[in-house]
Design an enzyme around this catalytic site. Structure first.
Site, PDB file in Angstrom:
ATOM      1  N   HIS A 150      -3.671   6.295   3.954  1.00  9.24           N
ATOM      2  CA  HIS A 150      -4.403   5.097   3.514  1.00  9.24           C
ATOM      3  C   HIS A 150      -3.754   3.831   4.065  1.00  9.24           C
ATOM      4  CE1 HIS A 150      -5.691   2.044   0.472  1.00  9.24           C
ATOM      5  NE2 HIS A 150      -6.828   2.720   0.492  1.00  9.24           N
TER       6      HIS A 150
ATOM      7  N   ASP B 288       0.869  -1.180   0.000  1.00 12.75           N
ATOM      8  CA  ASP B 288       0.000   0.000   0.000  1.00 12.75           C
ATOM      9  C   ASP B 288       0.900   1.223   0.000  1.00 12.75           C
ATOM     10  OD1 ASP B 288      -2.083   1.995   1.268  1.00 12.75           O
ATOM     11  OD2 ASP B 288      -3.206   0.132   1.021  1.00 12.75           O
TER      12      ASP B 288
ATOM     13  N   SER C  19     -11.211  -0.822  -0.093  1.00 15.29           N
ATOM     14  CA  SER C  19      -9.933  -0.715   0.629  1.00 15.29           C
ATOM     15  C   SER C  19     -10.097  -1.015   2.106  1.00 15.29           C
ATOM     16  CB  SER C  19      -9.383   0.712   0.536  1.00 15.29           C
ATOM     17  OG  SER C  19      -8.679   0.926  -0.634  1.00 15.29           O
TER      18      SER C  19
END
Ligand SMILES: [Ca+2]
Ligand SMILES: [Ca+2]
Ligand SMILES: [Ca+2]
Ligand SMILES: [Ca+2]
Length: 471
Positions: free
Chosen positions: A239, A183, A412
């Site tokens: 994120h 990620d 996600s």
């Protein structure tokens, strides 16, 4: 290099503004298939002027240079990972720059007998759709159960992952189980993450590659965007931090959130930057984690059971599929977000229109759709009766971000619930049987106990949602 950076900068601007005119070319569908079964989507993004090329085994350097001359190609990077070499591949992949149109170059290369495959260097972006306002404690619905465990007084939500039922049995994970987060980086020193990160075979700050994996001081993972060991770079990485908190947020410290696992070890394989990530770096990231599990230089290899892949984009890649297969051989599951629609946000059936990496058919892939707190599949969540495996909480999910906590939505956010479930199952299985389950056993355990859910019926393999109450 400047031109490349400019292109990425323009792409970032294009993503932020939603502008149609991007520096990154779109691809015309149909006439340029990667394999007979796969066509590129018009919206797929790739790095202009770059190809990934694999030559057939035994192709001489002279022959490689002659072949590349047909497209005026220059090797800019040789990808030859430990994981490839452990798997018997000493040739690796070449990242080639060309001033020829990428798809014309691919077509030209495919005609050459020395070429095993040639493909674009796709650009991937993470799969969050919205960034809601901050939520305080008590709204972590993804961890709740259908009924409150006896004496806990916990809030109830039947569409949660049922994690607190497992916790009530003392099943809260293990620091001997590892998960890779492919990620952005993550803020590993966040108060709710600090205990749950780290590679114990690497000594921090001694400027030495203690575990002999070719990476110096990779104590929390590696940053493939900047090729350094600082996996967390302030100003970004929210994120990756959010995903990590759902997998392994520290519980019982009276702050923030709890992850599916109270105890686990996370390693960052950072390949998404502010402009997304490339196939080349995705391959390096997947292989880096496989290498930590198969590293012959250390007495105690990292027991990585799964990687979390909350990202998508681009078309099929033989190189990435091969990396996922090396992970499969090493017993590492590859948990992938089904994706949030096709650029415009509207959900798509990925059985008919593949979304990568979720659509790779490797045995270790589990593809995850997102549900909301009332059991509906999110309006933007991709689905597919054969390509998507299971649903999990993905709307209004609170987790760690640099400096605090925030609520995000996306496939996600659904994906790390399942990745966390893999680690939780492995830890409980070991505690009772004294051995770790195989990747196939973990996958079967997760899919077998999915709770049938109306909104997911016919939309994924299990027709159901994540349920870790028995883990
Ligand atoms: Ca190292
Ligand atoms: Ca070191
Ligand atoms: Ca860095
Ligand atoms: Ca906490």
């Amino acid at each position: 290099m400047k031109k490349y950076l400019l292109a990425l900068t323009l792409l970032a601007i294009a993503i932020i503004t939603g502008c149609k005119k991007t520096a990154v070319e779109s691809v015309v569908t149909d006439d340029l298939s990667v394999t007979p079964a796969v066509a590129y989507n018009v919206t797929d993004k790739f790095v202009p002027g770059e190809l990934l090329i694999k030559f057939k085994t035994g192709t001489s350097e002279k022959s490689r240079i002659q072949t590349l001359a047909f497209i005026n190609g220059k090797v800019s990077q040789h990808l030859l990972t430990n994981a490839m070499q452990y798997a018997g591949d000493n040739d690796g992949i070449y990242l080639v720059k060309t001033d020829t149109d990428v798809f014309a170059a691919i077509a030209r290369m495919k005609g050459e007998s020395e070429i095993e495959y040639a493909e674009p260097n796709w650009i991937y972006t993470h799969a969050t759709t919205t960034n809601d306002t901050y939520f305080t404690n008590g709204q972590l619905w993804g961890m709740y159960s259908s009924s409150s465990p006896a004496g806990s007084g916990d809030p109830v939500n039947q569409y949660g992952s049922q994690a607190n039922t497992a916790w009530a049995k003392g099943h809260t994970g293990s620091s001997n189980v590892y998960v890779g987060v492919i990620d952005e980086g993550a803020m590993y020193n966040h108060v709710d993450l600090a205990d749950n990160f780290g590679n114990p075979n690497e000594i921090a700050g001694n400027n030495t590659d203690d575990d002999g994996n070719g990476k110096v001081d990779d104590v929390n993972g590696w940053d493939f965007v900047n090729n350094d060991n600082t996996t967390y770079d302030a100003g970004g990485d929210d994120h990756g931090t959010h995903v990590s908190g759902t997998i392994g947020g520290k519980a019982g410290n009276e702050v923030g959130v709890a992850g599916i696992n109270w105890n686990v070890k996370i390693i960052s394989a950072k390949f998404l930057g502010t402009s997304g990530g490339t196939t080349a770096n995705a391959i390096l990231a997947v292989d880096y984690l496989t290498g930590l599990k198969t590293n012959p230089n250390v007495a105690k290899r990292l027991n990585i059971v799964a990687t979390n892949n909350s990202w998508g984009g681009g078309g099929y890649s033989s190189g990435l599929s091969a990396a996922i297969e090396r992970a499969n051989t090493a017993g590492i599951l590859f948990i992938a977000a089904a994706g949030n629609g096709n650029q415009g946000g509207k959900a798509i059936n990925i059985d008919s229109k593949p979304s990568y990496p979720a659509s790779y058919t490797n045995a270790n892939v589990i593809a995850v759709a997102a549900i909301n707190s009332t059991g509906g599949i999110a309006s933007w969540s991709n689905y597919g009766k054969t390509s998507v495996d299971i649903g999990a909480p993905g709307v209004g999910i609170i987790s760690t971000v640099p400096g605090g906590y925030s609520s995000y939505s996306g496939t996600s956010m659904a994906t790390p619930h399942v990745t966390g479930a893999c680690a939780l199952y492995a830890s409980t299985y070991f505690a009772t049987k004294g051995v770790y389950p195989t990747a196939a056993q973990i996958k079967a355990a997760i899919l077998d106990v999915a709770t049938p859910t109306a909104s997911l019926s016919g939309k994924c393999v299990t027709g159901g949602r994540l349920n870790v109450s028995g883990f």
